[in-house]
Design a protein around this motif. Sequence first.
Motif, PDB file in Angstrom:
ATOM      1  N   ILE A 108       0.868  -1.175   0.000  1.00 15.26           N
ATOM      2  CA  ILE A 108       0.000   0.000   0.000  1.00 15.26           C
ATOM      3  C   ILE A 108       0.901   1.220   0.000  1.00 15.26           C
ATOM      4  O   ILE A 108       1.875   1.289   0.761  1.00 15.26           O
ATOM      5  N   CYS A 109       0.570   2.184  -0.848  1.00 17.24           N
ATOM      6  CA  CYS A 109       1.292   3.452  -0.894  1.00 17.24           C
ATOM      7  C   CYS A 109       0.301   4.570  -0.606  1.00 17.24           C
ATOM      8  O   CYS A 109      -0.779   4.623  -1.215  1.00 17.24           O
ATOM      9  N   GLY A 110       0.653   5.453   0.320  1.00 18.50           N
ATOM     10  CA  GLY A 110      -0.247   6.545   0.656  1.00 18.50           C
ATOM     11  C   GLY A 110       0.370   7.492   1.660  1.00 18.50           C
ATOM     12  O   GLY A 110       1.554   7.367   2.022  1.00 18.50           O
ATOM     13  N   PRO A 111      -0.407   8.439   2.157  1.00 21.45           N
ATOM     14  CA  PRO A 111       0.105   9.371   3.172  1.00 21.45           C
ATOM     15  C   PRO A 111       0.647   8.616   4.388  1.00 21.45           C
ATOM     16  O   PRO A 111       0.057   7.622   4.833  1.00 21.45           O
ATOM     17  N   ALA A 112       1.751   9.084   4.934  1.00 15.76           N
ATOM     18  CA  ALA A 112       2.399   8.380   6.041  1.00 15.76           C
ATOM     19  C   ALA A 112       1.475   8.250   7.256  1.00 15.76           C
ATOM     20  O   ALA A 112       1.555   7.256   7.991  1.00 15.76           O
ATOM     21  N   THR A 113       0.596   9.233   7.464  1.00 14.14           N
ATOM     22  CA  THR A 113      -0.322   9.144   8.601  1.00 14.14           C
ATOM     23  C   THR A 113      -1.231   7.931   8.474  1.00 14.14           C
ATOM     24  O   THR A 113      -1.490   7.235   9.466  1.00 14.14           O
ATOM     25  N   LEU A 114      -1.722   7.653   7.267  1.00 12.87           N
ATOM     26  CA  LEU A 114      -2.572   6.484   7.053  1.00 12.87           C
ATOM     27  C   LEU A 114      -1.751   5.197   7.046  1.00 12.87           C
ATOM     28  O   LEU A 114      -2.212   4.158   7.539  1.00 12.87           O
ATOM     29  N   ILE A 115      -0.548   5.252   6.489  1.00 17.72           N
ATOM     30  CA  ILE A 115       0.310   4.062   6.483  1.00 17.72           C
ATOM     31  C   ILE A 115       0.626   3.627   7.909  1.00 17.72           C
ATOM     32  O   ILE A 115       0.644   2.423   8.223  1.00 17.72           O
ATOM     33  N   ARG A 116       0.863   4.577   8.808  1.00 14.50           N
ATOM     34  CA  ARG A 116       1.130   4.209  10.206  1.00 14.50           C
ATOM     35  C   ARG A 116      -0.082   3.526  10.833  1.00 14.50           C
ATOM     36  O   ARG A 116       0.056   2.560  11.590  1.00 14.50           O
ATOM     37  N   ARG A 117      -1.272   4.010  10.520  1.00 16.85           N
ATOM     38  CA  ARG A 117      -2.488   3.372  11.048  1.00 16.85           C
ATOM     39  C   ARG A 117      -2.664   1.967  10.465  1.00 16.85           C
ATOM     40  O   ARG A 117      -3.032   1.022  11.178  1.00 16.85           O
ATOM     41  N   LEU A 118      -2.400   1.833   9.180  1.00 21.24           N
ATOM     42  CA  LEU A 118      -2.510   0.519   8.548  1.00 21.24           C
ATOM     43  C   LEU A 118      -1.467  -0.448   9.095  1.00 21.24           C
ATOM     44  O   LEU A 118      -1.716  -1.658   9.213  1.00 21.24           O
ATOM     45  N   THR A 119      -0.307   0.076   9.464  1.00 16.95           N
ATOM     46  CA  THR A 119       0.738  -0.759  10.059  1.00 16.95           C
ATOM     47  C   THR A 119       0.256  -1.362  11.372  1.00 16.95           C
ATOM     48  O   THR A 119       0.520  -2.541  11.673  1.00 16.95           O
ATOM     49  N   LEU A 120      -0.459  -0.580  12.174  1.00 18.97           N
ATOM     50  CA  LEU A 120      -1.033  -1.122  13.415  1.00 18.97           C
ATOM     51  C   LEU A 120      -2.029  -2.229  13.122  1.00 18.97           C
ATOM     52  O   LEU A 120      -2.089  -3.245  13.840  1.00 18.97           O
ATOM     53  N   MET A 121      -2.826  -2.068  12.053  1.00 23.11           N
ATOM     54  CA  MET A 121      -3.767  -3.117  11.668  1.00 23.11           C
ATOM     55  C   MET A 121      -3.023  -4.394  11.289  1.00 23.11           C
ATOM     56  O   MET A 121      -3.421  -5.502  11.659  1.00 23.11           O
ATOM     57  N   LYS A 122      -1.938  -4.241  10.548  1.00 26.08           N
ATOM     58  CA  LYS A 122      -1.178  -5.421  10.120  1.00 26.08           C
ATOM     59  C   LYS A 122      -0.484  -6.097  11.297  1.00 26.08           C
ATOM     60  O   LYS A 122      -0.379  -7.334  11.339  1.00 26.08           O
ATOM     61  N   GLN A 123      -0.015  -5.308  12.262  1.00 25.51           N
ATOM     62  CA  GLN A 123       0.602  -5.909  13.446  1.00 25.51           C
ATOM     63  C   GLN A 123      -0.349  -6.890  14.112  1.00 25.51           C
ATOM     64  O   GLN A 123       0.050  -7.976  14.535  1.00 25.51           O
TER      65      GLN A 123
END
Length: 403
Positions: free
Chosen positions: A249-264
């Motif tokens: 996924i490529c996007g704004p870092a603020t959303l990528i950080r949130r998605l990273t928590l989902m993946k964790q």
Amino acid sequence: MPPLPLPRLSSRAQAMKASEIRELLKLVSRPSMISFAGGIPDPALFNVGMFQDAYRDAFAGPSIAREALQYSTTEGYLPLRQWIADRMGQSGIKAGADNILITSGSQQALDLIGKLLLDAGDTVVTARPTYLGALQSLSAFEPTFAPLDAEHRTGSEAPKMLYLVPDFANPDGRTMSVAARHDALALADRLGAIIVEDGAYSALRYEGEDLPSIAALDQQRASSIEATRTLYCGTFSKTLSPGLRIGWICGPATLIRRLTLMKQGADLHTATINQIVMHHAAVACFDVQVERSRAIYRVRRDAMLAALGRYAPAGTTWSRPQGGMFIWLQMPAHIDAACLLEQAIRSDIAFVPGGAFFPDGTGRNTMRLSFSLCDEAQIEIGIFKLCGLINAHASARPLVVNA
């Protein structure tokens, strides 16, 4: 001893259905079958020797071997994320490694985005038809689906997400014009919605000029990726290998950080060794593999279009995609593709009925045909036999022409 009864399942678990495509693939594995069903790459195109070398290199020294076998960061293997960011920069999406999250295929990307954005009852805007895997993944969050061409109100009932496949879409092969991409961005702006751009097939263009992605157009007007509203989902599955399950996924870092928590919470991280190997493959031969795939699939697309032109009965129409893996066939209104499939399988022909790609189950007189797995001779035979079945069904109940 009788089996135990099922536990009390959640409402979303009870509502989940198996993918019609995945179930169909179980039935079409016999050698005599000519399958236009699975939208999957031809394994003969996989660069097996290069992947063997990549795995050997991953274990060539104790340091890299320990890294390959160890837990890793959720965001993903940094060299691979940087390669993706650089690659996307070449197509007008200026991103850094912090804007990239590695996922277990782009299918996981859709699941993570659904978790991030959707509550039960929210609205997702899609094309009709649209990718079955997206419907299946997003349906777990109990949204409603609205067509892209409908009127959408702002406010509490405004859609939260637009899911779009702008290039050579699965299932119908359509490509959105640049004007339509701008219109989608304007709609997302008006609604305050996120655009999820599925770029799975964007590298597989066989004719015409490349068009800017929605994410690139978004960034042109916003000046920075951090001010955009597009999440771009990419994958190596259609170009290098689906088996390694590497998407992003490529996007704004603020959303990528949130998605990273989902993946964790989902799987900690995508397999480290697979990421290392995919980085090796991308650096070594991405462009060469893409060009090779384009050359082979272009010939097969042309063979299927030519065969349809020779054999398809009156009242049948089909798409003429500029890339991707699919041709969309529409038959006379009274023909049910699901019923036709039963006869087709007995004749060693397989396809995917089109109703699976509509949230409301309409489109029953349509089908998706994939040309990626069959050579020209198989395509000729398969389309000849399939069109014969369509013609028989069309003749069984003549069309009524309005006076």
